[in-house]
Design a protein around this motif. Structure first.
Motif: not given
Length: 341
Positions: A217-227
């Motif tokens: 999931s690109f959205s998870h990659a962005w959200q969890r990746g930022l954390v």
């Protein structure tokens, strides 16, 4: 002509560059870039013989490395002193590291004496070696190898004028320090060295953060990746800044152990701050990530001080790295598995 050369002195071996004993704007800029790390690996001067003041034939020959910061530290402390500077080809490495790596060695000193021909200036010259070169240079072998007497001077170049006047070093001149200022000056280059691995680590973090029940999931990659990257930056801040600043007050003899403590505190605070936004597994993974990075970065400082020997660095790394790898793997597995639970 190099900017720090002010003139040339006529000698039996030809003109010898006379160098300035005060820093120019170019020297200050060069020091800044080298301290940050931009020019660290290319900041060197040509090996050979230099002079400060107007040395006579019987003036001391002060030996140093051809790393520009080592060369500058020497000449900037010789205002009002008449001396020769014998610059050894250490491949642009500072005195202490070069002695440990074998480029500031007995053989290199003998080679430099023979190549520069300083015995044509003085048939019985006396070399003043930096004390931090003692791990690589044997004064007796230098004298036996080229017939030149060699003595070890003080650790710090600022003590050289007193040493030259009194011809002896006090106990304080022989003692190594690792003050907060000396530790803090190392922080920029440690951070600079992280740029390339940090970029690769960030790419991997975003990719793995997107893995989940939907495969990716690109959205998870962005959200969890930022954390994940926030936790990484916090770990770097802990190990690269807090550890050197707080070093004397952190428990443990080995640097990787000292690096654990600020990481544990910041990791616990960050994980607690994620309550309600991340799962328990993710919080635990972030806590382990911050602690591991802090310990790893703290361990880097074991090679930045003469307090530790080469064998001591090896001993510490053989114990610290397996523990850090274990923590990192556990944290990584928790982070990957969290979306599936």
């Amino acid at each position: 002509m190099t900017a720090f050369v002010t003139d040339f002195l006529p000698t039996p071996i030809g003109p010898v560059p006379q160098v300035a004993t005060s820093p120019s704007a170019q020297d200050r800029m060069g020091t800044l870039f080298a301290r940050i790390g931009f020019t660290r690996n290319q900041y060197q001067v040509s090996p050979g013989l230099y002079a400060v003041g107007h040395p006579a034939s019987d003036a001391p020959f002060l030996v140093t490395a051809n790393y520009k910061l080592s060369f500058d530290a020497l000449r900037f402390n010789l205002d009002g002193v008449d001396a020769w500077l014998l610059v050894i080809d250490t491949r642009g490495i500072n005195v202490w590291c070069a002695a440990g790596k074998g480029t500031f060695s007995t053989e290199e000193v003998i080679f430099s004496v023979e190549q520069t021909g300083i015995k044509e200036i003085n048939k019985r010259p006396t070399l003043i070696l930096p004390q931090l070169a003692a791990t690589g240079v044997c004064a007796l072998k230098v004298e036996k190898g080229c017939g030149v007497r060699a003595l070890f001077g003080p650790i710090l170049t600022r003590d050289l004028p007193q040493f030259l006047q009194e011809n002896t070093a006090t106990e304080e001149m022989r003692c190594v320090t690792f003050t907060m200022r000396e530790r803090a000056v190392l922080i920029p280059v440690e951070l600079y060295l992280l740029f390339r691995p940090f970029g690769l680590f960030a790419l991997a973090a975003f990719l793995f953060s997107g893995i989940g029940p939907d495969i990716f999931s690109f959205s998870h990659a962005w959200q969890r990746g930022l954390v994940f990257m926030q936790a990484t930056i916090l770990g770097l801040f802990s190990g690269s800044f807090l550890v050197p600043i707080l070093l004397p007050w952190l428990y443990g003899r080995q640097f990787w152990v000292k690096g654990l403590w600020p990481g544990l505190v910041l990791g616990a605070l960050f994980a607690a701050g994620r309550a309600g936004q991340s799962t328990l597994l993710e919080q635990l993974a972030l806590f382990l990530l911050i602690t591991t990075i802090s310990s790893y970065q703290g361990m880097h400082f074991t090679g930045c001080t003469p307090f530790t020997s080469l064998s001591g660095v090896d001993y510490e790394m053989r114990r610290g790295i397996p523990f850090q790898m274990l923590l990192l793997m556990v944290g990584f597995m928790l982070w990957i598995s969290a979306p599936f639970i």
